[in-house]
Scaffold this motif. Structure first.
Motif, PDB file in Angstrom:
ATOM      1  N   THR A   1       0.830  -1.205   0.000  1.00  0.00           N
ATOM      2  CA  THR A   1       0.000   0.000   0.000  1.00  0.00           C
ATOM      3  C   THR A   1       0.862   1.251   0.000  1.00  0.00           C
ATOM      4  O   THR A   1       1.879   1.327   0.702  1.00  0.00           O
ATOM      5  CB  THR A   1      -0.954   0.033   1.200  1.00  0.00           C
ATOM      6  N   ILE A   2       0.439   2.234  -0.780  1.00  0.00           N
ATOM      7  CA  ILE A   2       1.097   3.538  -0.871  1.00  0.00           C
ATOM      8  C   ILE A   2       0.004   4.601  -0.922  1.00  0.00           C
ATOM      9  O   ILE A   2      -0.952   4.480  -1.688  1.00  0.00           O
ATOM     10  CB  ILE A   2       1.995   3.624  -2.127  1.00  0.00           C
ATOM     11  N   GLU A   3       0.135   5.639  -0.128  1.00  0.00           N
ATOM     12  CA  GLU A   3      -0.929   6.636  -0.002  1.00  0.00           C
ATOM     13  C   GLU A   3      -0.976   7.622  -1.162  1.00  0.00           C
ATOM     14  O   GLU A   3      -2.051   8.079  -1.545  1.00  0.00           O
ATOM     15  CB  GLU A   3      -0.782   7.406   1.318  1.00  0.00           C
ATOM     16  N   THR A   4       0.162   8.000  -1.720  1.00  0.00           N
ATOM     17  CA  THR A   4       0.180   9.063  -2.717  1.00  0.00           C
ATOM     18  C   THR A   4       0.374   8.512  -4.127  1.00  0.00           C
ATOM     19  O   THR A   4       1.171   7.603  -4.362  1.00  0.00           O
ATOM     20  CB  THR A   4       1.296  10.084  -2.424  1.00  0.00           C
ATOM     21  N   THR A   5      -0.357   9.101  -5.057  1.00  0.00           N
ATOM     22  CA  THR A   5      -0.270   8.668  -6.449  1.00  0.00           C
ATOM     23  C   THR A   5       1.121   8.906  -7.018  1.00  0.00           C
ATOM     24  O   THR A   5       1.657   8.071  -7.762  1.00  0.00           O
ATOM     25  CB  THR A   5      -1.312   9.411  -7.293  1.00  0.00           C
ATOM     26  N   ASP A   6       1.717  10.041  -6.705  1.00  0.00           N
ATOM     27  CA  ASP A   6       3.041  10.367  -7.242  1.00  0.00           C
ATOM     28  C   ASP A   6       4.072   9.295  -6.884  1.00  0.00           C
ATOM     29  O   ASP A   6       4.823   8.823  -7.742  1.00  0.00           O
ATOM     30  CB  ASP A   6       3.514  11.728  -6.722  1.00  0.00           C
ATOM     31  N   ILE A   7       4.123   8.925  -5.595  1.00  0.00           N
ATOM     32  CA  ILE A   7       5.096   7.916  -5.168  1.00  0.00           C
ATOM     33  C   ILE A   7       4.770   6.565  -5.785  1.00  0.00           C
ATOM     34  O   ILE A   7       5.661   5.822  -6.219  1.00  0.00           O
ATOM     35  CB  ILE A   7       5.135   7.814  -3.629  1.00  0.00           C
ATOM     36  N   MET A   8       3.487   6.234  -5.833  1.00  0.00           N
ATOM     37  CA  MET A   8       3.087   4.956  -6.413  1.00  0.00           C
ATOM     38  C   MET A   8       3.587   4.830  -7.847  1.00  0.00           C
ATOM     39  O   MET A   8       4.180   3.810  -8.232  1.00  0.00           O
ATOM     40  CB  MET A   8       1.557   4.820  -6.375  1.00  0.00           C
ATOM     41  N   LEU A   9       3.398   5.872  -8.652  1.00  0.00           N
ATOM     42  CA  LEU A   9       3.781   5.783 -10.049  1.00  0.00           C
ATOM     43  C   LEU A   9       5.283   5.957 -10.246  1.00  0.00           C
ATOM     44  O   LEU A   9       5.834   5.461 -11.241  1.00  0.00           O
ATOM     45  CB  LEU A   9       2.985   6.797 -10.870  1.00  0.00           C
ATOM     46  N   GLN A  10       5.960   6.610  -9.315  1.00  0.00           N
ATOM     47  CA  GLN A  10       7.424   6.600  -9.353  1.00  0.00           C
ATOM     48  C   GLN A  10       7.948   5.179  -9.149  1.00  0.00           C
ATOM     49  O   GLN A  10       8.902   4.751  -9.811  1.00  0.00           O
ATOM     50  CB  GLN A  10       7.983   7.531  -8.273  1.00  0.00           C
ATOM     51  N   MET A  11       7.320   4.461  -8.243  1.00  0.00           N
ATOM     52  CA  MET A  11       7.693   3.067  -8.000  1.00  0.00           C
ATOM     53  C   MET A  11       7.439   2.214  -9.251  1.00  0.00           C
ATOM     54  O   MET A  11       8.260   1.372  -9.634  1.00  0.00           O
ATOM     55  CB  MET A  11       6.921   2.510  -6.812  1.00  0.00           C
TER      56      MET A  11
END
Length: 302
Positions: free
Chosen positions: A221-231
């Motif tokens: 789980t990741i809260e922010t879209t930016d971090i999720m898509l960086q991953m």
């Protein structure tokens, strides 16, 4: 007779953890609050608190009254705020909760003409309910909930406002990047990145993985879209997101959007409201405007 003030007392003692702190919050002396507590228990005919030194712990009867307080007091507070707005010559404030992180761009397109049409109504967007909006709507913390996953509850209604497609987002370097669509078995060795909500509210589980009796190797789980898509762009996992969001990020990140299954997964965005608010003209106008502005919705494909 049980009064509103009694519910305030029960809620504040539970929140503050002691009579002393609750008395300060309620602007009472400790002796006055102690007298109120004793009198309330006498009136109810049952103990509401167990004493543990200077602390109070709710009994079963007390927990019932606390639940009542948590349901009713927000409604009183909401009604009083609205009455004050009427008294001050204001129409009111429309409080919008978001359970759809990428929907802000769409929301701005609705809010702009709405504010022009309703100059005596303020709009406030509540971001803290991103993953728990149903409770906020039932608890009168918000008036409208923007959500892709309506949970039907007595007293609530949900109006669909636009359609979109849920897709799998992978890195351009991912082994699946060039396939026409993905199948459930393609994810059994993958790390699936998702927002922190229950898996039974995630479309990729409900409409793609579980019907095929499969699961990803890992769920993170990741809260922010930016971090999720960086991953995702770093090839550290895959994510299931709306196509319009994935394509927006693909303009600046090495990302590819893939259909989930041969036919894809079609979804809708809904506006949730309370049935008791159906007669509020400015709230009804917001829902109607959002439904009429289908052309302002984000693109569902190219």
């Amino acid at each position: 007779m049980l009064e509103r003030f009694h519910l305030l007392v029960i809620r504040e003692i539970e929140r503050q953890g002691s009579l002393t702190a609750a008395a300060t919050t309620l602007h009472l002396t400790q002796s006055a609050l102690s007298h109120t507590v004793k009198k309330l228990e006498q009136q109810m005919g049952a103990p509401i608190w167990d004493r543990e030194g200077r602390s109070l712990r709710l009994t079963q009867a007390g927990r019932y009254l606390l639940g009542l307080a948590n349901r009713l007091l927000p409604q009183f507070e909401h009604a009083e705020a609205r009455m004050k707005q009427y008294a001050d010559g204001e129409r009111g404030t429309l409080r919008i909760g978001m359970e759809c992180a990428p929907c802000y761009q769409w929301l701005l397109k609705v809010v702009s003409p709405y504010l022009s049409a309703w100059p005596d109504v303020d709009v406030d967007v509540k971001q803290r309910f991103q993953f728990g909006g149903i409770g906020a709507l039932l608890g009168y913390d918000i008036d409208v909930l923007v959500t892709p996953d309506p949970l039907m509850r007595p007293g609530l209604r949900f109006d669909p406002v636009f359609d979109y497609e849920q897709v799998l987002v992978v890195s351009e370097q991912h082994r699946l990047a060039n396939v026409p669509h993905v199948e459930p078995d393609d994810l059994v060795d993958q790390t699936l990145l998702a927002y922190p909500v229950e898996t039974d509210r995630l479309d990729i589980y409900n409409y793609f993985l579980r019907p095929a009796n499969t699961a990803p190797r890992r769920h993170k789980t990741i809260e922010t879209t930016d971090i999720m898509l960086q991953m995702v762009a770093s090839n550290r996992g895959v994510a299931a997101l709306p196509r319009w969001l994935a394509e927006e990020y693909a303009d600046r990140m090495p990302l590819v959007s893939l259909k989930l299954g041969r036919s894809g997964i079609a979804k809708q965005i809904f506006l949730g409201t309370r049935e008791t608010d159906a007669g509020i003209d400015y709230l009804r106008a917001f829902v109607e405007l959002a439904r009429d502005m289908k052309n302002s919705a984000p693109r569902v494909g190219r």
